[in-house]
Design an enzyme around this catalytic site. Structure first.
Site, PDB file in Angstrom:
ATOM      1  N   CYS A 185      42.069  43.991  46.903  1.00  0.00           N
ATOM      2  CA  CYS A 185      41.458  43.301  45.759  1.00  0.00           C
ATOM      3  C   CYS A 185      40.430  44.189  45.049  1.00  0.00           C
ATOM      4  CB  CYS A 185      40.814  42.011  46.286  1.00  0.00           C
ATOM      5  SG  CYS A 185      39.662  41.213  45.164  1.00  0.00           S
TER       6      CYS A 185
ATOM      7  N   CYS B 151      36.942  42.654  44.671  1.00  0.00           N
ATOM      8  CA  CYS B 151      36.286  42.634  45.989  1.00  0.00           C
ATOM      9  C   CYS B 151      35.595  43.969  46.249  1.00  0.00           C
ATOM     10  CB  CYS B 151      37.297  42.365  47.107  1.00  0.00           C
ATOM     11  SG  CYS B 151      38.116  40.762  47.006  1.00  0.00           S
TER      12      CYS B 151
END
Length: 105
Positions: A30, A33
């Site tokens: 991600c 993230c």
């Protein structure tokens, strides 16, 4: 410093802990993230022992992520005395995260 925990550690460190605990649900694949990681670490360092900070990889801890309805990452959940009190989804600036955590201290 935010520690990465697994599903087995989650109960002891989050659900069975008094005080404020913040968990960053993330995935290694991600992009947002990865952007949040240093910010989350900065908040953790700044808050010191006022709150505990942990990270949980949703690919490793899918059962926990499912239990808390994590459908997008990054998602941070603020727990107070083992109970989720606020969900924060997506990237956020350090000040926003800090203010949200302080509101539950």
């Amino acid at each position: 410093m935010a520690k990465i925990i697994d599903s087995n550690e989650f109960f002891e460190n989050v659900e069975n802990t008094e005080g404020v605990v913040v968990v960053d649900f993330f995935a290694n694949w991600c992009g947002p993230c990865k952007m949040l990681a240093p910010v989350f670490e900065g908040v953790s360092n700044e808050m010191g022992d006022k709150a505990k900070f942990f990270k949980l990889d949703i690919d490793e801890g899918g059962r926990i992520a499912q239990k808390y309805g994590i459908s997008a990452v990054p998602t941070m959940i603020i727990f107070k005395d083992g109970v989720p009190v606020e969900n924060l989804t997506g990237f956020m600036p350090k000040e926003n995260i800090t203010n949200k955590v302080r509101a539950h201290l």
